[in-house]
Design a protein around this motif. Structure first.
Motif: not given
Length: 111
Positions: A45-72
């Motif tokens: 998760v990337t944010a600027n110094g004012l805590t405004e989130v600029q980007d979120v990146s998630v590895d493709a291996s975490l994008l299945s429904p079974e991985c919801k809790e792990v991703l969170e």
């Protein structure tokens, strides 16, 4: 002769000096980027110094429904790391600004 007004004048002068310095720090922090990641580097998760989130990146291996809790959990870890970085940078910048205008401990007051 001026009693307490002399101190008030000094505080007002200090506040007028501090305003532009704090605005300069805010401008710099708005441009600076910080990235928090989970322990396995699968979520960032990337944010600027004012805590405004600029980007979120998630590895493709975490994008299945079974991985919801792990991703969170990984998002929480990345955001927590990011938050710690932002707090440290803010404290450092405010401490520097306080030193410049003669207010030691300014960062501690602004926590």
């Amino acid at each position: 002769m001026l009693g307490g007004f002399g101190n008030m004048s000094s505080l007002l002068s200090m506040a007028m000096t501090m305003g532009p310095k704090i605005q300069a720090v805010r401008s710099e922090l708005q441009e600076k980027r910080f990235t928090g990641t989970d322990d396995e580097q699968k979520v960032s998760v990337t944010a600027n110094g004012l805590t405004e989130v600029q980007d979120v990146s998630v590895d493709a291996s975490l994008l299945s429904p079974e991985c919801k809790e792990v991703l969170e959990a990984k998002l929480k870890g990345a955001i927590s790391e990011l938050s710690a970085q932002l707090c440290e940078e803010y404290k450092r910048r405010m401490a520097d600004a306080g030193k410049e205008i003669g207010i030691p401990g300014l960062a501690n007051l602004l926590r």
